[in-house]
Design an enzyme around this catalytic site. Structure first.
Site, mmCIF file in Angstrom:
data_model
loop_
_atom_site.group_PDB
_atom_site.id
_atom_site.type_symbol
_atom_site.label_atom_id
_atom_site.label_comp_id
_atom_site.label_asym_id
_atom_site.label_seq_id
_atom_site.Cartn_x
_atom_site.Cartn_y
_atom_site.Cartn_z
ATOM 1 N N ASP A 194 6.744 1.299 1.825
ATOM 2 C CA ASP A 194 6.401 0.329 0.776
ATOM 3 C C ASP A 194 7.185 0.639 -0.504
ATOM 4 O O ASP A 194 7.591 -0.279 -1.231
ATOM 5 C CB ASP A 194 4.909 0.396 0.421
ATOM 6 C CG ASP A 194 4.003 0.116 1.603
ATOM 7 O OD1 ASP A 194 3.498 -0.998 1.731
ATOM 8 O OD2 ASP A 194 3.811 1.042 2.414
ATOM 9 N N PHE A 203 -0.587 -0.546 12.609
ATOM 10 C CA PHE A 203 -1.493 -0.055 11.566
ATOM 11 C C PHE A 203 -1.993 -1.150 10.610
ATOM 12 O O PHE A 203 -3.208 -1.247 10.355
ATOM 13 C CB PHE A 203 -0.794 1.059 10.772
ATOM 14 C CG PHE A 203 -1.635 1.621 9.661
ATOM 15 C CD1 PHE A 203 -2.734 2.432 9.934
ATOM 16 C CD2 PHE A 203 -1.347 1.345 8.332
ATOM 17 C CE1 PHE A 203 -3.528 2.952 8.915
ATOM 18 C CE2 PHE A 203 -2.131 1.867 7.302
ATOM 19 C CZ PHE A 203 -3.220 2.664 7.591
ATOM 20 N N ASN A 204 -1.097 -1.957 10.039
ATOM 21 C CA ASN A 204 -1.532 -2.921 9.012
ATOM 22 C C ASN A 204 -2.563 -3.905 9.555
ATOM 23 O O ASN A 204 -3.515 -4.273 8.869
ATOM 24 C CB ASN A 204 -0.332 -3.707 8.460
ATOM 25 C CG ASN A 204 0.566 -2.841 7.600
ATOM 26 O OD1 ASN A 204 0.147 -1.783 7.122
ATOM 27 N ND2 ASN A 204 1.806 -3.268 7.428
ATOM 28 N N THR A 208 2.873 -6.097 2.831
ATOM 29 C CA THR A 208 3.334 -4.949 3.624
ATOM 30 C C THR A 208 2.221 -3.924 3.854
ATOM 31 O O THR A 208 2.485 -2.756 4.129
ATOM 32 C CB THR A 208 4.550 -4.269 2.946
ATOM 33 O OG1 THR A 208 4.151 -3.803 1.651
ATOM 34 C CG2 THR A 208 5.717 -5.225 2.798
ATOM 35 N N HIS A 224 9.879 0.413 7.893
ATOM 36 C CA HIS A 224 9.256 -0.890 8.183
ATOM 37 C C HIS A 224 9.306 -1.926 7.041
ATOM 38 O O HIS A 224 9.811 -3.036 7.209
ATOM 39 C CB HIS A 224 7.769 -0.698 8.512
ATOM 40 C CG HIS A 224 7.476 0.322 9.548
ATOM 41 N ND1 HIS A 224 7.596 0.077 10.892
ATOM 42 C CD2 HIS A 224 7.040 1.602 9.443
ATOM 43 C CE1 HIS A 224 7.246 1.156 11.568
ATOM 44 N NE2 HIS A 224 6.906 2.088 10.710
ATOM 45 N N ASP A 225 8.672 -1.577 5.922
ATOM 46 C CA ASP A 225 8.296 -2.616 4.957
ATOM 47 C C ASP A 225 9.440 -3.358 4.258
ATOM 48 O O ASP A 225 9.340 -4.581 4.042
ATOM 49 C CB ASP A 225 7.335 -2.026 3.913
ATOM 50 C CG ASP A 225 5.993 -1.665 4.531
ATOM 51 O OD1 ASP A 225 5.672 -2.216 5.603
ATOM 52 O OD2 ASP A 225 5.270 -0.835 3.957
ATOM 53 N N ASN A 235 -2.420 2.814 3.566
ATOM 54 C CA ASN A 235 -1.826 4.135 3.767
ATOM 55 C C ASN A 235 -2.619 5.222 3.044
ATOM 56 O O ASN A 235 -2.686 6.359 3.499
ATOM 57 C CB ASN A 235 -0.378 4.147 3.285
ATOM 58 C CG ASN A 235 0.536 3.401 4.245
ATOM 59 O OD1 ASN A 235 0.300 3.404 5.445
ATOM 60 N ND2 ASN A 235 1.552 2.744 3.714
ATOM 61 N N ASP A 251 0.846 -1.209 0.000
ATOM 62 C CA ASP A 251 0.000 0.000 0.000
ATOM 63 C C ASP A 251 0.879 1.256 0.000
ATOM 64 O O ASP A 251 0.848 2.045 0.935
ATOM 65 C CB ASP A 251 -0.950 -0.004 1.218
ATOM 66 C CG ASP A 251 -0.223 0.029 2.557
ATOM 67 O OD1 ASP A 251 0.958 -0.376 2.610
ATOM 68 O OD2 ASP A 251 -0.826 0.485 3.550
HETATM 69 C C1 BDR Z 1 3.065 -0.081 8.570
HETATM 70 O O1 BDR Z 1 2.017 0.866 8.400
HETATM 71 C C2 BDR Z 1 2.205 1.621 7.240
HETATM 72 O O2 BDR Z 1 1.974 2.983 7.471
HETATM 73 C C3 BDR Z 1 3.598 1.346 6.755
HETATM 74 O O3 BDR Z 1 3.657 1.379 5.345
HETATM 75 C C4 BDR Z 1 3.901 -0.022 7.314
HETATM 76 O O4 BDR Z 1 3.497 -1.033 6.420
HETATM 77 C C5 BDR Z 1 3.807 0.230 9.846
HETATM 78 O O5 BDR Z 1 2.951 0.136 10.921
HETATM 79 CA CA CA Z 2 2.857 -0.536 4.142
#
Ligand code: BDR
Ligand code: CA
Length: 337
Positions: free
Chosen positions: A16, A185-186, A143, A259-260, A56, A11
């Site tokens: 990402d 979040f994911n 991701t 993160h991703d 996102n 996303d």
């Molecule tokens: C995740 O949430 C999104 O905002 C980032 O792309 C990542 O995948 C981190 O919590």
């Molecule tokens: Ca992401």
């Protein structure tokens, strides 16, 4: 040791976008993969497809961002498919406070020169993941929210056993979330989807949680070392600058965590991670919706279902990420504009 067939569900999203670069140029010839070849556990990536999901930003925007990124790195040969435009049951949510209105705010990324494929993402994922030599099992990396993956497993359950591995960026194993007090979040975007995926009975489900990705920070040293020079590198630096400002405002972090790409890195060099097998259940309630309830000490008596990453070799991650940025830099059309 050849290339691993990998599908990326994402996303984009600033991190990402970097995961796309790592997956697109993480080929077996880059020095990091070669360096670790002697351990017999280093794998290049053959990126067979990209799907997008609402997270996102809206799925229209994340799809356009994936197309822009692949164009920017001269990988218009990788097909892009648009996926779910909302979570399975909950209302749609996006994250403009971190990724901006476009989902990739900061630099001007040239418009894509093609559109997404007409086939719905889940159909395309099933076709690609079920095709080819059954002995050469593909890997799925997710991701973003797990909506597409849950739909895929529900409609095409045969994919579940065809996968070598599902590697996700998401969750937290020590209780602290980001967009929710205890949820990441994911997973928080679509807890019901995560529940389906975590209960699917996969041979290997790998979770790269916040505790690990929060160690992979885009520091000024990293930006000076890798994101200076060409127009392409400066564009990446502008992306990271926007991401840094967001993380300062929202979370009070000095530097943003990337993160991703860490989930993609796991596919390439799993030996660079410490992991622990444990039972992980998804809270689908209200107060802690999207929490990954990780049974550290095996108190539930339930069988472990997830390989949780607990540590990554940050130095090797950055070396590898930088090598793929260098590969993309050689061919990015933006450098010849
Ligand atoms: C995740 O949430 C999104 O905002 C980032 O792309 C990542 O995948 C981190 O919590
Ligand atoms: Ca992401």
């Amino acid at each position: 040791m050849g290339k691993k067939r990998v599908w990326l569900d994402c996303d984009p999203g600033h991190d990402d976008a970097m995961a796309i670069i790592l997956a697109a140029y993480g080929n077996p010839d880059i020095p990091s993969i070669n360096r670790f070849r002697e351990y017999g556990d280093s794998r290049g990536i053959d990126l067979i497809g990209v799907s997008t999901v609402c997270g996102n930003q809206t799925v229209e925007k994340t799809t356009d961002n994936a197309l822009r990124m692949l164009n920017l790195i001269d990988r218009n040969d990788v097909p892009v498919y648009r996926g779910a435009d909302k979570p399975l049951t909950r209302p749609k949510r996006n994250c403009p406070e971190i990724h901006g209105e476009s989902g990739l705010d900061g630099p001007d990324i040239p418009a894509a020169t093609r559109g997404a494929q007409p086939t719905p993402a889940v159909v395309a994922m099933a076709e690609a993941l079920l095709s080819g030599d059954p002995a050469d099992k593909p890997t799925l990396v997710a991701t973003g929210a797990l909506t597409n993956v849950a739909l895929l497993f529900s409609v095409y359950p045969e994919v579940i056993h065809r996968l070598d591995e599902l590697v996700i960026m998401g969750g937290a194993y020590q209780g602290l979330g980001n967009t929710g007090p205890t949820s990441e979040f994911n997973i928080q975007c679509d807890p019901e989807a995560a529940h389906i995926v975590f209960e699917a009975g996969l041979k290997s489900l790998v979770m790269v949680p916040l505790e690990v990705t929060h160690t992979v920070l885009v520091t000024p040293e990293i930006r000076n070392k890798y994101f200076k020079g060409s127009r392409f590198r400066i564009l990446l630096d502008e992306l990271m600058h926007f991401f840094e400002e967001s993380y300062k405002k929202v979370f009070g972090f000095d530097h943003p965590p990337l993160h991703d790409p860490v989930a993609v890195f796991y596919v390439m060099l799993p030996a660079m991670f410490k992991t622990k097998r444990m039972r992980v259940d998804i809270d689908c309630g209200q107060l802690c919706a999207g929490t990954t309830v990780c049974d550290h000490y095996g108190m539930s008596g339930k069988e472990p279902n997830v390989t949780v990453c607990t540590k990554v070799d940050v130095d090797t991650f950055w070396k590898t990420m930088a090598e793929t940025v260098a590969e993309a830099d050689k061919v990015s059309p933006i450098n010849s504009k």
